[in-house]
Write a protein that holds these residues in place. Structure first.
Motif, PDB file in Angstrom:
ATOM      1  N   ALA A  45      -1.520 -52.588 -16.315  1.00 24.38           N
ATOM      2  CA  ALA A  45      -1.693 -51.542 -17.175  1.00 24.38           C
ATOM      3  C   ALA A  45      -1.641 -51.762 -18.509  1.00 24.38           C
ATOM      4  O   ALA A  45      -0.647 -52.501 -18.941  1.00 24.38           O
ATOM      5  N   VAL A  46      -2.618 -51.364 -19.520  1.00 26.59           N
ATOM      6  CA  VAL A  46      -2.418 -51.873 -20.836  1.00 26.59           C
ATOM      7  C   VAL A  46      -2.506 -50.515 -21.552  1.00 26.59           C
ATOM      8  O   VAL A  46      -3.282 -49.562 -21.420  1.00 26.59           O
ATOM      9  N   LYS A  47      -1.550 -50.482 -22.384  1.00 25.10           N
ATOM     10  CA  LYS A  47      -1.471 -49.261 -23.250  1.00 25.10           C
ATOM     11  C   LYS A  47      -1.653 -49.600 -24.597  1.00 25.10           C
ATOM     12  O   LYS A  47      -1.162 -50.609 -25.294  1.00 25.10           O
ATOM     13  N   GLU A  48      -2.632 -48.838 -25.222  1.00 25.81           N
ATOM     14  CA  GLU A  48      -2.946 -49.104 -26.476  1.00 25.81           C
ATOM     15  C   GLU A  48      -3.430 -47.966 -27.339  1.00 25.81           C
ATOM     16  O   GLU A  48      -3.956 -46.878 -26.625  1.00 25.81           O
ATOM     17  N   PRO A  49      -3.532 -47.815 -28.560  1.00 25.39           N
ATOM     18  CA  PRO A  49      -2.715 -48.402 -29.454  1.00 25.39           C
ATOM     19  C   PRO A  49      -1.130 -48.199 -29.358  1.00 25.39           C
ATOM     20  O   PRO A  49      -0.755 -47.018 -29.068  1.00 25.39           O
ATOM     21  N   VAL A  50      -0.235 -49.083 -29.629  1.00 27.96           N
ATOM     22  CA  VAL A  50       0.981 -48.827 -29.622  1.00 27.96           C
ATOM     23  C   VAL A  50       1.643 -48.800 -30.919  1.00 27.96           C
ATOM     24  O   VAL A  50       1.751 -49.991 -31.749  1.00 27.96           O
ATOM     25  N   ASN A  51       2.523 -47.943 -31.346  1.00 25.89           N
ATOM     26  CA  ASN A  51       2.824 -48.062 -32.880  1.00 25.89           C
ATOM     27  C   ASN A  51       3.880 -49.054 -33.111  1.00 25.89           C
ATOM     28  O   ASN A  51       3.447 -49.906 -34.033  1.00 25.89           O
ATOM     29  N   ASP A  52       4.951 -49.254 -32.314  1.00 28.20           N
ATOM     30  CA  ASP A  52       5.806 -50.385 -32.663  1.00 28.20           C
ATOM     31  C   ASP A  52       5.803 -51.220 -31.498  1.00 28.20           C
ATOM     32  O   ASP A  52       6.741 -51.042 -30.433  1.00 28.20           O
ATOM     33  N   ALA A  53       4.941 -51.874 -31.285  1.00 24.19           N
ATOM     34  CA  ALA A  53       4.523 -52.328 -29.803  1.00 24.19           C
ATOM     35  C   ALA A  53       5.763 -53.565 -29.737  1.00 24.19           C
ATOM     36  O   ALA A  53       6.330 -53.729 -28.482  1.00 24.19           O
ATOM     37  N   GLU A  54       6.003 -54.341 -30.944  1.00 24.35           N
ATOM     38  CA  GLU A  54       7.239 -55.240 -30.721  1.00 24.35           C
ATOM     39  C   GLU A  54       8.440 -54.860 -30.059  1.00 24.35           C
ATOM     40  O   GLU A  54       9.160 -55.015 -29.085  1.00 24.35           O
ATOM     41  N   LYS A  55       8.828 -53.657 -30.731  1.00 18.28           N
ATOM     42  CA  LYS A  55      10.085 -52.851 -30.424  1.00 18.28           C
ATOM     43  C   LYS A  55      10.064 -52.377 -28.890  1.00 18.28           C
ATOM     44  O   LYS A  55      11.050 -52.617 -28.171  1.00 18.28           O
ATOM     45  N   LEU A  56       9.021 -51.939 -28.579  1.00 16.33           N
ATOM     46  CA  LEU A  56       8.534 -51.621 -27.068  1.00 16.33           C
ATOM     47  C   LEU A  56       8.793 -52.574 -26.132  1.00 16.33           C
ATOM     48  O   LEU A  56       9.332 -52.778 -25.175  1.00 16.33           O
ATOM     49  N   ALA A  57       8.120 -53.635 -26.609  1.00 16.89           N
ATOM     50  CA  ALA A  57       8.282 -54.969 -25.966  1.00 16.89           C
ATOM     51  C   ALA A  57       9.422 -55.441 -25.514  1.00 16.89           C
ATOM     52  O   ALA A  57      10.098 -55.883 -24.485  1.00 16.89           O
ATOM     53  N   TRP A  58      10.560 -55.252 -26.766  1.00 15.58           N
ATOM     54  CA  TRP A  58      11.738 -55.669 -26.458  1.00 15.58           C
ATOM     55  C   TRP A  58      12.576 -55.103 -25.506  1.00 15.58           C
ATOM     56  O   TRP A  58      13.411 -55.691 -24.998  1.00 15.58           O
ATOM     57  N   VAL A  59      12.343 -53.928 -25.536  1.00 18.38           N
ATOM     58  CA  VAL A  59      13.065 -52.817 -24.680  1.00 18.38           C
ATOM     59  C   VAL A  59      12.404 -53.199 -23.321  1.00 18.38           C
ATOM     60  O   VAL A  59      13.707 -53.443 -22.522  1.00 18.38           O
ATOM     61  N   LEU A  60      11.386 -53.344 -22.948  1.00 19.86           N
ATOM     62  CA  LEU A  60      10.805 -53.695 -21.568  1.00 19.86           C
ATOM     63  C   LEU A  60      11.585 -55.115 -21.157  1.00 19.86           C
ATOM     64  O   LEU A  60      11.888 -55.300 -20.071  1.00 19.86           O
ATOM     65  N   HIS A  61      11.596 -55.904 -22.125  1.00 22.59           N
ATOM     66  CA  HIS A  61      12.149 -57.345 -22.178  1.00 22.59           C
ATOM     67  C   HIS A  61      13.446 -57.533 -21.447  1.00 22.59           C
ATOM     68  O   HIS A  61      13.953 -58.043 -20.732  1.00 22.59           O
ATOM     69  N   GLU A  62      14.267 -56.402 -22.380  1.00 27.25           N
ATOM     70  CA  GLU A  62      15.608 -56.260 -22.060  1.00 27.25           C
ATOM     71  C   GLU A  62      15.869 -55.744 -20.516  1.00 27.25           C
ATOM     72  O   GLU A  62      16.919 -56.176 -20.106  1.00 27.25           O
ATOM     73  N   LEU A  63      14.802 -55.187 -19.874  1.00 31.58           N
ATOM     74  CA  LEU A  63      15.025 -54.593 -18.770  1.00 31.58           C
ATOM     75  C   LEU A  63      14.429 -55.326 -17.640  1.00 31.58           C
ATOM     76  O   LEU A  63      14.303 -54.744 -16.342  1.00 31.58           O
ATOM     77  N   GLN A  64      13.772 -56.337 -18.128  1.00 28.45           N
ATOM     78  CA  GLN A  64      13.089 -57.220 -16.792  1.00 28.45           C
ATOM     79  C   GLN A  64      14.190 -57.449 -15.584  1.00 28.45           C
ATOM     80  O   GLN A  64      15.209 -57.910 -15.834  1.00 28.45           O
ATOM     81  N   GLY A  65      13.616 -57.139 -14.617  1.00 30.81           N
ATOM     82  CA  GLY A  65      14.268 -57.454 -13.041  1.00 30.81           C
ATOM     83  C   GLY A  65      15.054 -56.094 -12.925  1.00 30.81           C
ATOM     84  O   GLY A  65      15.466 -55.986 -11.563  1.00 30.81           O
ATOM     85  N   VAL A  66      14.902 -55.121 -13.671  1.00 33.94           N
ATOM     86  CA  VAL A  66      15.722 -53.637 -13.298  1.00 33.94           C
ATOM     87  C   VAL A  66      14.726 -53.167 -12.314  1.00 33.94           C
ATOM     88  O   VAL A  66      13.629 -52.823 -12.521  1.00 33.94           O
ATOM     89  N   GLU A  67      15.251 -52.714 -11.201  1.00 35.07           N
ATOM     90  CA  GLU A  67      14.449 -52.098 -10.209  1.00 35.07           C
ATOM     91  C   GLU A  67      13.958 -50.566 -10.648  1.00 35.07           C
ATOM     92  O   GLU A  67      14.755 -49.997 -11.556  1.00 35.07           O
ATOM     93  N   GLY A  68      12.799 -50.234 -10.742  1.00 33.65           N
ATOM     94  CA  GLY A  68      12.232 -49.116 -11.279  1.00 33.65           C
ATOM     95  C   GLY A  68      11.571 -49.121 -12.673  1.00 33.65           C
ATOM     96  O   GLY A  68      11.321 -48.226 -13.526  1.00 33.65           O
ATOM     97  N   VAL A  69      11.477 -50.406 -13.078  1.00 33.85           N
ATOM     98  CA  VAL A  69      10.981 -50.515 -14.600  1.00 33.85           C
ATOM     99  C   VAL A  69       9.741 -51.436 -14.592  1.00 33.85           C
ATOM    100  O   VAL A  69       9.818 -52.532 -13.868  1.00 33.85           O
ATOM    101  N   PRO A  70       8.703 -51.209 -15.163  1.00 32.71           N
ATOM    102  CA  PRO A  70       7.413 -52.117 -14.955  1.00 32.71           C
ATOM    103  C   PRO A  70       7.629 -53.392 -15.665  1.00 32.71           C
ATOM    104  O   PRO A  70       8.294 -53.569 -16.559  1.00 32.71           O
ATOM    105  N   LYS A  71       7.013 -54.489 -14.935  1.00 33.95           N
ATOM    106  CA  LYS A  71       7.005 -55.910 -15.561  1.00 33.95           C
ATOM    107  C   LYS A  71       6.256 -55.835 -16.833  1.00 33.95           C
ATOM    108  O   LYS A  71       5.376 -55.269 -17.124  1.00 33.95           O
ATOM    109  N   LEU A  72       6.839 -56.644 -17.663  1.00 34.61           N
ATOM    110  CA  LEU A  72       5.973 -56.762 -18.974  1.00 34.61           C
ATOM    111  C   LEU A  72       5.373 -58.054 -18.888  1.00 34.61           C
ATOM    112  O   LEU A  72       5.930 -59.202 -18.685  1.00 34.61           O
ATOM    113  N   TYR A  73       4.181 -58.160 -19.259  1.00 32.96           N
ATOM    114  CA  TYR A  73       3.409 -59.430 -19.503  1.00 32.96           C
ATOM    115  C   TYR A  73       3.416 -59.703 -21.096  1.00 32.96           C
ATOM    116  O   TYR A  73       3.290 -60.998 -21.352  1.00 32.96           O
ATOM    117  N   GLY A  74       3.445 -58.974 -21.866  1.00 30.33           N
ATOM    118  CA  GLY A  74       3.117 -59.305 -23.293  1.00 30.33           C
ATOM    119  C   GLY A  74       2.663 -58.163 -24.319  1.00 30.33           C
ATOM    120  O   GLY A  74       2.231 -57.020 -23.832  1.00 30.33           O
TER     121      GLY A  74
END
Ligand SMILES: Nc1ncnc2c1ncn2[C@@H]1O[C@H](COP(=O)(O)OP(=O)(O)OP(=O)(O)O)[C@@H](O)[C@H]1O
Ligand SMILES: [Mg+2]
Length: 216
Positions: A45-74
């Motif tokens: 799933a591609v979300k765009e445009p994203v205002n602060d993509a890096e911040k959003l990506a870091w949040v998801l990165h922090e949560l990788q492996g948590v059940e119920g959170v989408p996987k981050l590809y980048g």
């Protein structure tokens, strides 16, 4: 793939965008396919445009492996960048609720409590929990999965005071879901003002046993 810190940067030539899945005030979300290598293509799933993509990506990165959170590809190399996540299955809780699937909604809310508890343990708050941001799927074996979407208002390094706002949003979602059934008035009354996830879960379990008793 280049890396921005630990966040992979995805060249658009490796990404094929498909149909629109949803659009909000700020962004569109498309279904897509990402070529991880010549032989490995994943559905995203591609979300765009994203205002602060890096911040959003870091949040998801922090949560990788948590059940119920989408996987981050980048994040994509577009300007402004897009966010590339694993494509999750299911329908939004809002749609289930509208079709009167109260029992399924309550099971999904119990799963949601567990996901939110994990977020909070990692210091992350979501900040936008509602029926439109939870995807619910039932597997062939009958296992219910709930995925929390839309981390656009999420924050890292938060404390208990901020986390209570998320719990209030879970409670408000639960109150709306439980309003479908007259038998759940008592549970709804007890839910008002609750500010901890353990108590929410206990009350949802009570709601579930009432609903199951009614349907038997
Ligand atoms: N990872 C995902 N897998 C499958 N579907 C998704 C995924 N992310 C989003 N969607 C779909 O896209 C819809 C919109 O996503 P999302 O809630 O993130 O954005 P939004 O609310 O439209 O945007 P905004 O940030 O502007 O409020 C969701 O309701 C869901 O149907
Ligand atoms: Mg949303």
């Amino acid at each position: 793939m280049q890396q921005a810190g630990d966040i992979p940067v995805i060249k658009q030539k490796f990404l094929k965008k498909g149909r629109l899945l949803g659009s909000g005030c700020f962004a569109n979300v498309y279904k897509g396919k990402l070529a991880l290598s010549r032989h490995q293509i994943v559905r995203v799933a591609v979300k765009e445009p994203v205002n602060d993509a890096e911040k959003l990506a870091w949040v998801l990165h922090e949560l990788q492996g948590v059940e119920g959170v989408p996987k981050l590809y980048g994040v994509t190399d577009a300007t402004p960048p897009g966010l590339v996540m694993g494509l999750c299955r299911g329908v939004v809780l809002q749609a289930l609720w509208e079709s009167g699937e109260v029992e399924l909604c309550v099971v999904a809310l119990v799963k949601l409590c567990s996901t939110v508890r994990h977020l909070h343990a990692l210091g992350v708050t979501h900040g936008d929990i509602h029926k439109g941001n939870v995807l619910v799927d039932v597997s062939d074996e009958g296992e219910v999965e709930a995925t929390l979407l839309d981390f656009g208002l999420a924050e890292r390094f938060t404390d208990a005071t901020r986390q209570v706002d998320d719990v209030r949003e879970v409670v408000s979602t639960a109150l709306q879901v439980l309003a479908w059934s007259g038998q759940l008035c008592g549970v709804r009354r007890s839910l008002h003002g609750v500010e901890d996830l353990d108590s929410v879960e206990v009350l949802l379990a009570e709601a579930l046993s009432i609903l199951q008793a009614v349907s038997e």
